[in-house]
Scaffold this active site. Structure first.
Site, mmCIF file in Angstrom:
data_model
loop_
_atom_site.group_PDB
_atom_site.id
_atom_site.type_symbol
_atom_site.label_atom_id
_atom_site.label_comp_id
_atom_site.label_asym_id
_atom_site.label_seq_id
_atom_site.Cartn_x
_atom_site.Cartn_y
_atom_site.Cartn_z
ATOM 1 N N GLU A 90 0.825 -1.209 0.000
ATOM 2 C CA GLU A 90 0.000 0.000 0.000
ATOM 3 C C GLU A 90 0.860 1.259 0.000
ATOM 4 O O GLU A 90 1.917 1.309 0.608
ATOM 5 C CB GLU A 90 -0.925 -0.002 1.216
ATOM 6 N N CYS A 103 3.344 8.585 1.123
ATOM 7 C CA CYS A 103 3.748 7.730 2.239
ATOM 8 C C CYS A 103 4.029 6.356 1.645
ATOM 9 O O CYS A 103 3.109 5.682 1.180
ATOM 10 C CB CYS A 103 2.644 7.670 3.292
ATOM 11 N N CYS A 110 5.658 -6.781 7.737
ATOM 12 C CA CYS A 110 6.607 -6.194 8.686
ATOM 13 C C CYS A 110 6.796 -7.163 9.843
ATOM 14 O O CYS A 110 5.846 -7.793 10.297
ATOM 15 C CB CYS A 110 6.067 -4.860 9.209
ATOM 16 N N CYS A 114 4.663 -4.420 16.336
ATOM 17 C CA CYS A 114 4.210 -3.428 17.310
ATOM 18 C C CYS A 114 2.739 -3.708 17.637
ATOM 19 O O CYS A 114 1.940 -3.987 16.744
ATOM 20 C CB CYS A 114 4.367 -2.015 16.757
ATOM 21 N N CYS A 117 -0.240 -1.701 15.757
ATOM 22 C CA CYS A 117 -0.128 -1.413 14.320
ATOM 23 C C CYS A 117 -0.657 -2.554 13.463
ATOM 24 O O CYS A 117 -0.337 -3.721 13.705
ATOM 25 C CB CYS A 117 1.334 -1.138 13.978
ATOM 26 N N SER A 194 11.201 6.984 8.865
ATOM 27 C CA SER A 194 10.770 6.704 10.231
ATOM 28 C C SER A 194 11.176 5.290 10.624
ATOM 29 O O SER A 194 10.921 4.340 9.892
ATOM 30 C CB SER A 194 9.243 6.854 10.310
ATOM 31 N N LEU A 218 8.606 6.214 19.120
ATOM 32 C CA LEU A 218 8.978 6.005 20.525
ATOM 33 C C LEU A 218 7.828 5.360 21.304
ATOM 34 O O LEU A 218 7.943 4.257 21.813
ATOM 35 C CB LEU A 218 9.381 7.351 21.131
ATOM 36 N N ASN A 293 -5.061 5.495 15.656
ATOM 37 C CA ASN A 293 -6.070 5.180 14.647
ATOM 38 C C ASN A 293 -6.554 3.752 14.837
ATOM 39 O O ASN A 293 -5.748 2.847 14.975
ATOM 40 C CB ASN A 293 -5.482 5.345 13.242
ATOM 41 N N CYS A 336 -2.040 6.417 9.670
ATOM 42 C CA CYS A 336 -0.899 5.761 10.310
ATOM 43 C C CYS A 336 -1.329 4.480 10.981
ATOM 44 O O CYS A 336 -2.300 4.459 11.738
ATOM 45 C CB CYS A 336 -0.304 6.639 11.411
HETATM 46 N N1 SAH Z 1 8.520 0.883 10.974
HETATM 47 C C1 SAH Z 1 8.659 2.302 10.894
HETATM 48 C C2 SAH Z 1 7.859 2.868 9.767
HETATM 49 C C3 SAH Z 1 6.356 2.798 9.940
HETATM 50 S S1 SAH Z 1 5.873 4.373 10.354
HETATM 51 C C4 SAH Z 1 8.341 2.920 12.240
HETATM 52 O O1 SAH Z 1 7.933 2.186 13.133
HETATM 53 O O2 SAH Z 1 8.562 4.089 12.433
HETATM 54 C C5 SAH Z 1 4.293 4.207 10.858
HETATM 55 C C6 SAH Z 1 3.987 5.214 11.930
HETATM 56 O O3 SAH Z 1 2.642 5.003 12.315
HETATM 57 C C7 SAH Z 1 4.822 4.965 13.142
HETATM 58 O O4 SAH Z 1 5.121 6.104 13.872
HETATM 59 C C8 SAH Z 1 3.896 4.060 13.907
HETATM 60 O O5 SAH Z 1 4.285 3.931 15.202
HETATM 61 C C9 SAH Z 1 2.580 4.745 13.680
HETATM 62 N N2 SAH Z 1 1.417 3.879 13.962
HETATM 63 C C10 SAH Z 1 1.362 2.545 13.933
HETATM 64 N N3 SAH Z 1 0.130 2.102 14.258
HETATM 65 C C11 SAH Z 1 -0.626 3.193 14.501
HETATM 66 C C12 SAH Z 1 -2.001 3.397 14.852
HETATM 67 N N4 SAH Z 1 -2.836 2.384 15.000
HETATM 68 N N5 SAH Z 1 -2.421 4.666 15.010
HETATM 69 C C13 SAH Z 1 -1.580 5.703 14.829
HETATM 70 N N6 SAH Z 1 -0.295 5.578 14.486
HETATM 71 C C14 SAH Z 1 0.188 4.336 14.318
#
Ligand code: SAH
Length: 345
Positions: A90, A103, A110, A114, A117, A194, A218, A293, A336
């Site tokens: 995507e 983006c 992945c 996390c 996510c 990121s 973070l 989100n 995100c």
């Molecule tokens: N792997 C990298 C690149 C992905 S960036 C990273 O972790 O930075 C995706 C961004 O969206 C990151 O800041 C991630 O933490 C954030 N993200 C992931 N799940 C989310 C959610 N459900 N709501 C809002 N932000 C989210």
């Protein structure tokens, strides 16, 4: 067949020399394929017929195919792209008042897992090649051109599915093409990578000599919580991550942005804000607060507005530079953390 979109300029120069051509051929090709967007070797009329034949036999100019396209009520576009091996990724286009932001995804799936996510619900299949990384931006530009306006991608964030520093070399070559004057000519300060905090990657990135922005996910201010939310923290705990950030600031002369998702009742309390402020004290970092989100399978909730603003106020009072991330495309699962290459057809 080698995809011509997979070469950074220095690598294409090397390639040209290796096949007995002059180095300047590389710039000549860059101008054709990026500045003029020529996708057919036959149309490169300033190149000799014999060299064009050679190019046709050995190189292709293939981009990912649009499998589905969704448009959000706010103008955000989400594409599901099909790659040559039929994997899907995507890519999202967001329209800010300062420009159009792509983006891009860096991997198919992945492995970082996390907890909040959607992308981590899929296992990583593989990293994207340079031409697949770049192809996402090229396809969006083609789409904008079709829509018949002057809009072009002006900013790129590597914040889609995947962990860019887990696909380090390809992401760097991709960035070099974006940034090259005869490539897409996107300024380094308009490009952001990121990472979830791969310490070796951050240290290496410090020496790339690029003025690209670095963002770090973070999301927690102590190891206990971060271990739960982001398994990568067990490998690179906060003290190592913060050392890497300070190292980056010193070596690259640039500040980072910390991304911090606010999860209701989990990391959004006053103590968390105070702990966060003291964790990053002494760095020059910005904090970007991200409203959570929703992801269907996950049980987290979004913090209410009042909590978000209280959190922000505490950070500000502690002298931290803080912003709240604007949301795009939530209605089409393009925001995100919502990317996962759902095959909706
Ligand atoms: N792997 C990298 C690149 C992905 S960036 C990273 O972790 O930075 C995706 C961004 O969206 C990151 O800041 C991630 O933490 C954030 N993200 C992931 N799940 C989310 C959610 N459900 N709501 C809002 N932000 C989210």
């Amino acid at each position: 067949m080698t995809n011509l979109y997979s070469f950074s300029l220095p690598k294409l120069e090397e390639k040209m020399l290796s096949i007995g051509q002059k180095k300047f051929r590389a710039t000549q090709l860059f101008k054709r394929i990026y500045e003029k967007n020529v996708t057919d070797f036959d149309l490169m009329s300033d190149i000799s017929l014999s060299f064009r034949e050679y190019l046709k036999e050995n190189f292709c100019l293939t981009k990912p195919k649009i499998f589905t396209k969704q448009v959000s009520s706010d103008g955000t576009i989400k594409l599901l792209l099909e790659l040559e091996d039929s994997n899907k990724i995507e890519t999202v286009l967001m329209r800010y008042n300062y420009g159009s932001v792509a983006c891009v995804s860096s991997e198919v799936g992945c492995n970082m897992a996390c907890a909040f996510c959607a992308s981590g619900l899929l296992k990583k299949k593989r990293g994207l090649t340079v031409d697949e990384l770049l192809g996402q931006v090229l396809v969006l530009n083609d789409l904008l051109k079709l829509e018949n306006n002057d809009e072009r991608i002006t900013h790129v964030v590597v914040m889609g599915t995947g962990e860019p520093f887990d696909n380090y070399d390809n992401v760097m070559d991709f960035i070099r093409i974006l940034n090259a004057p005869h490539g897409l000519a996107i300024g380094a300060r308009h490009i952001t990578v990121s990472t979830c905090g791969l310490v070796e990657g951050i240290k290496k990135y410090a020496h790339e000599g690029l003025q690209i922005n670095l963002a770090i996910s973070l999301h927690a201010s102590n190891d206990e919580l971060r271990n739960k939310l982001m398994p990568i923290n067990k490998k690179y705990p906060l003290n190592e991550l913060m050392d890497a950030v300070r190292y980056y600031e010193k070596e690259a002369g640039r500040r980072v942005t910390f991304e911090y998702i606010l999860l209701k009742g989990i990391n959004d309390q006053k103590e968390n804000a105070l702990e966060l402020a003291s964790l990053i004290k002494g760095t020059l970092a910005y904090v970007n607060l991200i409203p959570f989100n929703p992801v269907k399978e996950l049980e987290y909730n979004r913090s209410d507005n009042k909590t978000v603003h209280n959190f922000m106020d505490i950070l500000m009072k502690k002298g931290v530079n803080v912003t709240i991330r604007k949301e795009f495309g939530t209605d089409i699962d393009a925001a995100c953390g919502q990317l996962r290459a759902k095959n909706e057809k």
